[in-house]
Design an enzyme around this catalytic site. Structure first.
Site, PDB file in Angstrom:
ATOM      1  N   LYS A 157      34.439  58.957   5.082  1.00 62.33           N
ATOM      2  CA  LYS A 157      34.331  58.623   3.655  1.00 62.33           C
ATOM      3  C   LYS A 157      33.311  57.520   3.403  1.00 62.33           C
ATOM      4  O   LYS A 157      33.125  57.091   2.264  1.00 62.33           O
ATOM      5  CB  LYS A 157      35.689  58.186   3.120  1.00 62.33           C
ATOM      6  CG  LYS A 157      36.802  59.200   3.330  1.00 62.33           C
ATOM      7  CD  LYS A 157      38.146  58.612   2.907  1.00 62.33           C
ATOM      8  CE  LYS A 157      39.291  59.562   3.211  1.00 62.33           C
ATOM      9  NZ  LYS A 157      40.607  58.979   2.878  1.00 62.33           N
TER      10      LYS A 157
ATOM     11  N   THR B 206      37.517  58.553  29.840  1.00 65.90           N
ATOM     12  CA  THR B 206      37.697  57.173  29.383  1.00 65.90           C
ATOM     13  C   THR B 206      38.888  57.054  28.442  1.00 65.90           C
ATOM     14  O   THR B 206      39.763  56.207  28.623  1.00 65.90           O
ATOM     15  CB  THR B 206      36.426  56.660  28.701  1.00 65.90           C
ATOM     16  OG1 THR B 206      35.331  56.731  29.618  1.00 65.90           O
ATOM     17  CG2 THR B 206      36.604  55.213  28.250  1.00 65.90           C
TER      18      THR B 206
ATOM     19  N   ARG C 273      34.719  53.227  21.373  1.00 68.93           N
ATOM     20  CA  ARG C 273      33.482  53.919  21.768  1.00 68.93           C
ATOM     21  C   ARG C 273      32.716  54.245  20.496  1.00 68.93           C
ATOM     22  O   ARG C 273      33.277  54.761  19.536  1.00 68.93           O
ATOM     23  CB  ARG C 273      33.768  55.201  22.552  1.00 68.93           C
ATOM     24  CG  ARG C 273      32.506  56.046  22.772  1.00 68.93           C
ATOM     25  CD  ARG C 273      32.692  57.163  23.766  1.00 68.93           C
ATOM     26  NE  ARG C 273      32.805  56.628  25.121  1.00 68.93           N
ATOM     27  CZ  ARG C 273      32.834  57.391  26.201  1.00 68.93           C
ATOM     28  NH1 ARG C 273      32.771  58.700  26.094  1.00 68.93           N
ATOM     29  NH2 ARG C 273      32.925  56.843  27.403  1.00 68.93           N
TER      30      ARG C 273
END
Length: 309
Positions: A88, A59, A109
């Site tokens: 973070k 993909t 994604r």
């Protein structure tokens, strides 16, 4: 929905048959463009950001190749969960608020269902859902349909056999949402009871009067399938390694399976495969999964042009 009305690509439910047919026609042109090996400037000056919180090969690379082949550019992070400010503690919403100022389109994604929909609410540029956990993977389903059309010459009237993990397979979920646009299709579902298709998709097929049957024995579906859609057991969705191992290796397509199938059937798999299809199957002309992966480039070129031109 017409192509001009598409702002984001979040779900296959946004598409109708007419839009899909326009997309497939555009993909055919993109295939010719690709094979001609001539530089294109269709999307010159456009920048695509690929943000992937989960691993991907086909993909991510096909999207990146698609924008480059159309004359655009790409910025990306392959493992955003570890190698972006998400590590973070930055929220997806804040990440999108930042990245949309750097790009003309964002391919996302994410491991959480619904993440793409959330991202679309905070982005000034189009969001393309490249998979949201166990939710959907719309562009994969579009390239799957395009593959069926190319390989079989039609989609109407085909019998589709889904083999493997239908509980967690977002590609199967997206594909089943598209089948009501086609006439006289039939569905066979073969999986362990623990990995059955979620109830809303059964309800969808009932609503649209799509005949379906549920099986445990793969030999029951092989002789009837026009398209065998093989899906790996989705290891990353299981709550424990032990539960995954109980399901792994339940089904396997090999040389003996081929003898039970129609001579003109095709076998597809969104990849990666982890034992569901034996390597000996690869040389059979019915093995369409590598051609299927190639089609991903053409569909994604067509989708980027649709959104950005």
């Amino acid at each position: 929905m017409s192509t001009k009305q598409l702002r984001h690509i979040i779900s296959t439910s946004q598409f109708d048959r007419a839009t899909l047919e326009k997309l497939f026609a555009s993909a055919q042109k993109m295939e010719k463009l690709h094979k001609a090996r001539k530089p294109s400037k269709i999307l010159a000056g456009k920048v695509m950001a690929a943000i992937f919180y989960e691993p991907s090969t086909r993909t991510r690379l096909s999207f990146e190749s698609a924008i480059l082949k159309l004359g655009g550019q790409v910025i990306s992070t392959e493992n955003a969960a570890q190698f972006s400010s998400a590590a973070k503690g930055e929220t997806l919403e804040d990440t999108i608020r930042i990245v949309h100022s750097y790009a003309d389109v964002i391919v996302l994604r994410h491991y959480e269902k619904g993440a793409a929909e959330i991202a679309s609410q905070y982005s000034n540029v189009p969001i393309i859902n490249a998979g949201d956990g166990p939710g959907e993977h719309p562009t994969q389903s579009m390239l799957d349909l395009y593959t069926f059309q190319k390989e079989k010459g039609k989609i109407d009237g085909l019998t589709f056999a889904f083999l493997g993990d239908s509980l967690y397979s977002r590609t199967n979920h997206s594909l089943i949402r598209l089948l009501p646009y086609y006439k006289n299709v039939k569905v066979m579902l073969c999986s362990p009871k623990e990995l059955e298709l979620p109830q809303p998709y059964y309800d969808l097929m009932k609503k649209h009067k799509i005949p379906y049957s549920v099986h445990r024995n793969v030999d029951e579906i092989l002789p009837k399938a026009d398209v065998l859609i093989v899906t790996r057991v989705q290891k990353e969705r299981f709550p424990s390694e032990q539960e995954y191992k109980k399901m792994q290796g339940t089904y396997r397509i090999d040389a003996s399976s081929l003898k039970k199938m129609k001579k003109d059937a095709i076998i597809t798999h969104v990849m990666p495969r982890v034992g569901e299809i034996a390597p000996e199957v690869d040389s059979d002309p019915r093995a369409a999964y590598f051609r299927q992966a190639q089609n991903g480039l053409y569909i994604r070129m067509a989708l980027l042009e649709m959104l950005l031109k």
